[in-house]
Design an enzyme around this catalytic site. Structure first.
Site, PDB file in Angstrom:
ATOM      1  N   GLU A 331     -26.828  -1.646  37.669  1.00 61.00           N
ATOM      2  CA  GLU A 331     -26.090  -0.395  37.429  1.00 61.00           C
ATOM      3  C   GLU A 331     -26.744   0.288  36.217  1.00 61.00           C
ATOM      4  O   GLU A 331     -26.900  -0.326  35.173  1.00 61.00           O
ATOM      5  CB  GLU A 331     -24.612  -0.726  37.155  1.00 61.00           C
ATOM      6  CG  GLU A 331     -23.791   0.379  36.551  1.00 61.00           C
ATOM      7  CD  GLU A 331     -23.705   1.648  37.413  1.00 61.00           C
ATOM      8  OE1 GLU A 331     -23.487   1.562  38.629  1.00 61.00           O
ATOM      9  OE2 GLU A 331     -23.893   2.746  36.824  1.00 61.00           O
ATOM     10  N   ASP A 357     -30.329  -0.674  34.933  1.00 69.19           N
ATOM     11  CA  ASP A 357     -31.618  -0.063  35.276  1.00 69.19           C
ATOM     12  C   ASP A 357     -31.414   1.030  36.325  1.00 69.19           C
ATOM     13  O   ASP A 357     -30.402   1.035  37.030  1.00 69.19           O
ATOM     14  CB  ASP A 357     -32.543  -1.149  35.860  1.00 69.19           C
ATOM     15  CG  ASP A 357     -34.009  -0.862  35.587  1.00 69.19           C
ATOM     16  OD1 ASP A 357     -34.337   0.292  35.215  1.00 69.19           O
ATOM     17  OD2 ASP A 357     -34.820  -1.790  35.762  1.00 69.19           O
ATOM     18  N   CYS A 429     -19.027   6.211  50.632  1.00 69.33           N
ATOM     19  CA  CYS A 429     -17.614   6.506  50.925  1.00 69.33           C
ATOM     20  C   CYS A 429     -17.522   7.988  51.283  1.00 69.33           C
ATOM     21  O   CYS A 429     -16.638   8.705  50.817  1.00 69.33           O
ATOM     22  CB  CYS A 429     -16.683   6.110  49.788  1.00 69.33           C
ATOM     23  SG  CYS A 429     -17.001   6.961  48.246  1.00 69.33           S
TER      24      CYS A 429
HETATM   25  C1  LIG Z   1     -20.390   4.465  44.926  1.00 70.69           C
HETATM   26  S1  LIG Z   1     -20.617   3.851  43.333  1.00 70.69           S
HETATM   27  C2  LIG Z   1     -20.781   2.135  43.618  1.00 70.69           C
HETATM   28  C3  LIG Z   1     -19.450   1.439  43.782  1.00 70.69           C
HETATM   29  C4  LIG Z   1     -19.561  -0.053  43.674  1.00 70.69           C
HETATM   30  N1  LIG Z   1     -20.489  -0.604  44.635  1.00 70.69           N
HETATM   31  C5  LIG Z   1     -18.232  -0.740  43.841  1.00 70.69           C
HETATM   32  O1  LIG Z   1     -17.916  -1.214  44.947  1.00 70.69           O
HETATM   33  O2  LIG Z   1     -17.465  -0.815  42.874  1.00 70.69           O
HETATM   34  C6  LIG Z   1     -22.246   4.330  42.969  1.00 70.69           C
HETATM   35  C7  LIG Z   1     -22.791   3.806  41.658  1.00 70.69           C
HETATM   36  O3  LIG Z   1     -24.180   4.152  41.610  1.00 70.69           O
HETATM   37  C8  LIG Z   1     -24.514   4.345  40.282  1.00 70.69           C
HETATM   38  N2  LIG Z   1     -25.790   5.065  40.177  1.00 70.69           N
HETATM   39  C9  LIG Z   1     -26.021   6.362  39.881  1.00 70.69           C
HETATM   40  N3  LIG Z   1     -27.343   6.592  39.805  1.00 70.69           N
HETATM   41  C10 LIG Z   1     -27.968   5.422  40.075  1.00 70.69           C
HETATM   42  C11 LIG Z   1     -29.322   5.019  40.105  1.00 70.69           C
HETATM   43  N4  LIG Z   1     -30.309   5.871  39.856  1.00 70.69           N
HETATM   44  N5  LIG Z   1     -29.583   3.732  40.395  1.00 70.69           N
HETATM   45  C12 LIG Z   1     -28.589   2.853  40.656  1.00 70.69           C
HETATM   46  N6  LIG Z   1     -27.298   3.186  40.626  1.00 70.69           N
HETATM   47  C13 LIG Z   1     -26.979   4.457  40.339  1.00 70.69           C
HETATM   48  C14 LIG Z   1     -23.321   5.098  39.709  1.00 70.69           C
HETATM   49  O4  LIG Z   1     -23.299   4.976  38.300  1.00 70.69           O
HETATM   50  C15 LIG Z   1     -22.168   4.389  40.405  1.00 70.69           C
HETATM   51  O5  LIG Z   1     -21.693   3.358  39.579  1.00 70.69           O
END
Ligand SMILES: C[S@@+](CC[C@H](N)C(=O)[O-])C[C@H]1O[C@@H](n2cnc3c(N)ncnc32)[C@H](O)[C@@H]1O
Length: 498
Positions: A331, A357, A429
């Site tokens: 994350e 990262d 989602c």
């Molecule tokens: C839909 S949420 C994930 C929800 C999580 N899987 C859960 O079940 O609790 C998407 C996540 O992707 C992260 N995110 C945003 N940019 C990103 C990046 N460049 N690389 C990885 N994650 C990223 C956001 O901070 C957020 O926490």
């Protein structure tokens, strides 16, 4: 949710005697200036939430608990405040259209605090079983206490007009003669027109009928049930079931809980039982259970590429622990990575690592790759509108475009990082084709070493019914109005061994 709370101050006069016991008089004859000057604490909480959302761009679900604590609401009042705040926010589109018929100037020329007070009044009148005199008195009292005496006559007069008809009659008047089905649905079910269009398009893209749209919009307007999952091998559902939960009918180890605040349960506080939408549970379990082309077995390595705040990571971590596997949860946002660590706290620590990262460059640190990768991509959340009452008014069509490169970057990195024979789950989602099927198609173009697995069958395999009927052209889409879950999308992509 009933509004007739015991000791409801709306039913009592200032001396504590019940008002209008005979029910023969609809409204107090007192002038607004002589009526209630106190703010009922539950309505005050709802008002604070609406103000924070409209004035400070706050998230209702983050503001509400603090406001409930600050005003020391009991369980029943807290339920009333939640229904009032969330209902007024969800219904804002419809309520503003009604108010537009009753206010003598454009709504954007009203003091925003007065408009929020009116929305709270309208929701009580239109959608809660609050007697009209109580809705009026209490809304005027609230406004006098927190805004000042000035607008009380206006609020009183406008709410009187609103109260003359039930919601169904208002809707008939508002949509009368309107032919454009998107506008009609938008007004009736309080969604911006662009979202109605986007969801119609989504239904069709996933093989459903556009005529389902009103049911889908209606499902967005209902408070979701609280689903809990016992982390496999770590938590049990005994306490939750004893406290009144009923076994979930979609996915194993889950419970639907409607018996109040889950935070009072020890198993929830310990993190062994977690609040998680059944759709999220299903997609995480589908990835964990799907067959690899490389035989699999013990000692696999799993990656959750976008893990914050850690809901699916916790479930994956628990399943990984049972199978002798390990999980890296990535994350990029430090504060969200902290939430992932917290979520994984109940899972044995040798099983998981949290990495902070950018997911688009994570693969370089893991030259051996991973057997299973979850890409739960940042998305518009159009499939979880029922959870975030204000988000439908905040999201913009441009968000779909803005998120597209990130979604593609993350899925491409996962495809590059998964081992031959391994599987990537792409999850959102949101059901919108721009962030679901189009992303998958674009990323798979020209990559002959990857193939789509039957995601509908994979969901069935981990569901209790075994017949979710969520699949369409190898990908799968869950729906609030069909499955009672958030509208989770799932594509399972396997890398061939050769
Ligand atoms: C839909 S949420 C994930 C929800 C999580 N899987 C859960 O079940 O609790 C998407 C996540 O992707 C992260 N995110 C945003 N940019 C990103 C990046 N460049 N690389 C990885 N994650 C990223 C956001 O901070 C957020 O926490």
């Amino acid at each position: 949710m009933t509004d007739r709370r015991p000791n409801d101050p709306s039913r009592r006069n200032e001396r504590g005697r019940e008002r209008n016991r005979s029910g023969s008089r609809k409204f107090s004859t007192a002038a607004p200036s002589e009526r209630t000057r106190r703010a009922d604490p539950a309505r005050l909480v709802a008002f604070e939430v609406l103000r924070a959302v409209s004035a400070d761009d706050a998230y209702a679900n983050l503001v509400l608990p603090g406001s409930i604590r600050k005003h020391r609401l009991g369980r029943q009042d807290a339920g009333f405040a939640t229904e009032l705040a969330y209902g007024a926010l969800r219904g804002q589109g419809t309520y503003d259209a009604i108010l537009g018929q009753c206010v003598d100037r454009p709504l954007d020329q009203l003091d925003p605090a007065v408009l929020d007070a009116l929305r709270i009044g309208v929701h009580q009148l239109m959608a809660m079983r609050v007697p009209p005199h109580a809705a009026l008195d209490q809304t005027v009292g609230l406004a006098r206490a927190v805004i000042g005496a000035g607008p009380s006559s206006l609020i009183n007069a406008v709410l009187r007009k609103v109260s003359r008809r039930p919601l169904a009659e208002w809707l008939d008047e508002l949509v009368g003669g309107m032919e454009e089905p998107v506008r009609v649905s938008s007004l009736k079910f309080s969604h911006p027109e662009w979202i109605v269009r986007a969801l119609r398009q989504s239904l069709v893209a996933h093989g459903r009928n556009v005529s389902e749209i009103d049911n889908l919009l209606q499902a967005d307007n209902a408070a979701p049930e609280v689903n809990l999952v016992a982390l496999p091998g770590i938590g049990t559902l005994d306490e939750v079931l004893q406290a009144g939960g009923r076994p979930g009918d979609l996915v194993e180890d889950s419970v639907v809980f409607a018996a109040g605040d889950v935070g009072r349960l020890e198993s929830v506080r310990s993190g062994k039982v977690r609040v998680q939408d059944a759709g999220s549970q299903l997609v995480a379990r589908a990835l964990a259970a799907v067959e690899l082309d490389s035989g699999g077995g013990k000692g696999e390595s799993w990656l959750d590429l976008c893990a914050g705040p850690g809901g699916k990571a916790a479930l994956l971590g628990a399943v990984a622990a049972q199978g002798g596997h390990v999980l890296v949860a990535n994350e990029p946002a430090e504060h969200r990575a902290a939430l992932v660590r917290q979520a994984l706290d109940a899972v044995p620590s040798h099983v998981w690592t949290v990495r902070v990262d950018d997911g688009r460059t994570v693969g370089a640190a893991y030259p051996d790759g991973f057997d299973r990768i979850l890409v739960d991509a940042p998305c518009t959340g159009l499939g979880a509108l029922r959870r975030r009452p204000e988000s439908r008014w905040r999201r913009k069509p441009a968000d779909l475009v803005d998120l597209a490169p990130l979604q593609r970057g993350l899925l491409s990195e996962a495809l590059d990082t998964v081992r031959p024979g391994g599987v990537v789950a792409y999850v959102t989602c949101s059901p919108h084709p721009a962030e679901t099927t189009a992303v998958v198609q674009d990323c798979l173009r020209g990559r002959k070493d990857f193939s789509l697995l039957d995601a509908g069958a994979a969901l069935d395999a981990v569901s209790i019914t075994g017949a979710l009927n969520a699949g369409h052209e190898s990908t799968a889409q869950l729906w609030p109005h069909v499955h009672g879950t958030d509208a989770m999308f799932l594509a399972l992509i396997r890398r061939s061994r050769h």
